[in-house]
Design a protein around this motif. Structure first.
Motif, mmCIF file in Angstrom:
data_model
loop_
_atom_site.group_PDB
_atom_site.id
_atom_site.type_symbol
_atom_site.label_atom_id
_atom_site.label_comp_id
_atom_site.label_asym_id
_atom_site.label_seq_id
_atom_site.Cartn_x
_atom_site.Cartn_y
_atom_site.Cartn_z
ATOM 1 N N ASP A 246 -6.050 -1.205 -4.852
ATOM 2 C CA ASP A 246 -6.967 -1.048 -3.782
ATOM 3 C C ASP A 246 -8.200 0.256 -4.832
ATOM 4 O OD1 ASP A 246 -8.676 -1.098 -1.449
ATOM 5 O OD2 ASP A 246 -7.788 0.663 -0.490
ATOM 6 N N GLY A 247 -8.731 -0.328 -5.744
ATOM 7 C CA GLY A 247 -9.707 0.781 -5.997
ATOM 8 C C GLY A 247 -8.713 1.448 -7.301
ATOM 9 N N ASP A 248 -9.011 2.773 -6.463
ATOM 10 C CA ASP A 248 -7.475 3.548 -8.077
ATOM 11 C C ASP A 248 -6.891 3.931 -7.399
ATOM 12 O OD1 ASP A 248 -10.031 3.946 -9.302
ATOM 13 O OD2 ASP A 248 -11.459 5.808 -8.649
ATOM 14 N N SER A 249 -7.005 3.707 -5.912
ATOM 15 C CA SER A 249 -5.053 3.574 -5.654
ATOM 16 C C SER A 249 -4.538 2.234 -5.641
ATOM 17 C CB SER A 249 -5.021 3.801 -4.267
ATOM 18 O OG SER A 249 -5.671 3.594 -3.680
ATOM 19 N N ARG A 289 -2.893 -12.972 -4.504
ATOM 20 C CA ARG A 289 -4.326 -12.021 -4.028
ATOM 21 C C ARG A 289 -4.531 -11.194 -5.852
ATOM 22 N NH1 ARG A 289 -5.531 -6.528 -3.141
ATOM 23 N NH2 ARG A 289 -7.873 -6.642 -2.900
ATOM 24 N N GLY A 290 -5.037 -12.389 -6.157
ATOM 25 C CA GLY A 290 -5.792 -12.138 -7.810
ATOM 26 C C GLY A 290 -4.353 -11.950 -8.577
ATOM 27 N N ASP A 291 -4.159 -11.025 -9.179
ATOM 28 C CA ASP A 291 -3.290 -10.727 -9.770
ATOM 29 C C ASP A 291 -1.805 -9.891 -8.804
ATOM 30 O OD1 ASP A 291 -4.636 -11.325 -12.458
ATOM 31 O OD2 ASP A 291 -5.224 -8.705 -12.740
ATOM 32 N N ASP A 292 -2.007 -9.944 -7.789
ATOM 33 C CA ASP A 292 -1.048 -9.400 -7.045
ATOM 34 C C ASP A 292 -0.336 -10.592 -6.702
ATOM 35 O OD1 ASP A 292 -1.412 -6.722 -7.345
ATOM 36 O OD2 ASP A 292 -3.029 -6.053 -5.712
ATOM 37 N N VAL A 293 0.924 -10.650 -5.977
ATOM 38 C CA VAL A 293 2.119 -11.240 -5.685
ATOM 39 C C VAL A 293 2.319 -10.286 -4.470
ATOM 40 C CG1 VAL A 293 4.138 -12.908 -4.968
ATOM 41 C CG2 VAL A 293 1.909 -12.558 -7.347
ATOM 42 N N ILE A 294 2.282 -10.696 -3.379
ATOM 43 C CA ILE A 294 2.567 -10.081 -2.026
ATOM 44 C C ILE A 294 3.620 -11.059 -1.177
ATOM 45 C CG2 ILE A 294 2.007 -8.905 -0.005
ATOM 46 C CD1 ILE A 294 -1.221 -8.966 -0.961
ATOM 47 N N LYS A 295 4.371 -10.286 -1.173
ATOM 48 C CA LYS A 295 5.999 -11.174 -0.069
ATOM 49 C C LYS A 295 5.612 -10.925 1.211
ATOM 50 C CE LYS A 295 10.305 -11.143 -1.174
ATOM 51 N NZ LYS A 295 11.147 -10.279 -2.240
ATOM 52 N N ALA A 323 -2.153 7.634 -5.560
ATOM 53 C CA ALA A 323 -3.023 7.319 -6.857
ATOM 54 C C ALA A 323 -2.316 6.832 -7.584
ATOM 55 C CB ALA A 323 -3.570 8.824 -7.337
ATOM 56 N N SER A 324 -3.374 5.666 -8.241
ATOM 57 C CA SER A 324 -2.842 4.922 -9.492
ATOM 58 C C SER A 324 -2.680 5.636 -10.658
ATOM 59 C CB SER A 324 -4.325 3.813 -9.412
ATOM 60 O OG SER A 324 -3.918 2.596 -8.384
#
Length: 324
Positions: A246-249, A289-295, A323-324
């Motif tokens: 989520d942006g920078d985080s 969702r984009g590159d994310d696989v969400i369970k 923070a990422s």
């Protein structure tokens, strides 16, 4: 907790091996009647700390006290601790009775007392009537019960358990956890438990110390650590967790804390169904969702409307942000 008596205190303890590995500046108070679990991946230092408490390793610096008395200069047999290892360490040529009586005989306990104590302890670990058997005639779970009974017979101030159930199969392991929790509660003893199994730690402990690379990442109750992980490592180590960019985080959210709606634009973010798997009374849904696989965990009613490629909206409930 602060009004309870401190049983074990580790003060600025460091243990360094010749290769530079080990733990440093460890501080922890363990209260009387508590089960505290050290949890972390292999090599993070949890067994090192346990072995310094038991006297099997010398500390490099710092102090360890039990009931206010320093124990760092004492050999293992002089410490008010008893340790149970992953390998049961029972003598194969001795009967169960002889295994259990050995430590008590060394302490010159009268035979009548030994007999009574062994009988009581075997009942406590649900192993009555096996005195004449040999360890080789018992299953792994039964041998581990005897190993725990042998340690408890010495009436230790502190019971140390080093991955004691990891050699057992899943069903027996679960039974042993329940047994240990009941024994601990019946006797009111203080237990330090080491495991890399987060489910075991959650099930057994009053408090968990999550370790990473020789340091404490977080110390708290199972609920505190599950609901409010302090670091990304804790979040990834305890329970199932989604990490969503989520942006920078990074948002860390449990599968049960995501609400799913069919169609787009109805929640915090849009995604597309990837897989739908029924697991009894609930369904595990994965979405892309984009590159994310969400369970996500959803109910069966909703799952009837979903299949691969269906667009959905996700609403994020309780979560942590790092923070990422």
């Amino acid at each position: 907790m602060s009004d309870r008596k401190i049983k074990l205190q580790i003060k600025d303890m460091t243990k360094k091996y010749d290769n530079g590995d080990g733990v440093e500046h460890i501080n922890l108070d363990v209260y009387e009647g508590e089960i505290v679990t050290f949890l972390g991946p292999s090599g993070c230092g949890k067994s090192t700390i346990l072995r310094t408490i038991g006297g099997f390793l010398d500390v490099t610096s710092g102090d360890i006290t039990i009931d206010g008395q320093s124990i760092v200069a004492l050999p293992p047999e002089k410490r008010p601790t008893a340790m149970v290892f992953q390998s049961y360490n029972l003598w194969p040529h001795m009967t169960i009775y002889e295994n259990l009586a050995f430590g008590l005989k060394l302490r010159k306990v009268p035979k009548k007392t030994i007999d009574a104590d062994i009988k009581k302890m075997l009942a406590l670990v649900s192993m009555s009537g096996c005195e004449k058997k040999y360890p080789g005639q018992l299953s792994g779970g039964q041998q581990q019960r005897i190993a725990i009974a042998r340690s408890l017979l010495l009436k230790p101030s502190l019971l140390l358990l080093d991955e004691p159930f990891s050699a057992l199969d899943a069903k027996i392991r679960q039974q042993m956890r329940e047994e240990l929790k009941k024994i601990q509660s019946d006797l009111g003893i203080t237990v330090i438990f080491v495991t890399h199994d987060q489910e075991e730690a959650m099930a057994l402990s009053h408090r968990i110390v999550v370790m990473n690379k020789g340091k404490f990442d977080q110390v708290g109750t199972p609920a505190e650590i599950y609901d409010n992980p302090a670091t990304l490592h804790v979040a990834s180590f305890i329970g199932e967790m989604n990490f969503i960019k989520d942006g920078d985080s990074t948002i860390a959210v449990r599968p049960e804390d995501i609400s799913v709606s069919v169609g787009t634009g109805k929640g915090d973010m849009d995604a597309v169904v990837r897989t739908v798997m029924m697991l009894g009374h609930y369904v595990v849904l994965t979405v892309q969702r984009g590159d994310d696989v969400i369970k996500c965990f959803i109910d069966r009613e909703l799952s009837d409307q979903l299949k691969d490629g269906v667009p959905v909206s996700l609403t994020i409930g309780k979560h942590s942000k790092f923070a990422s």
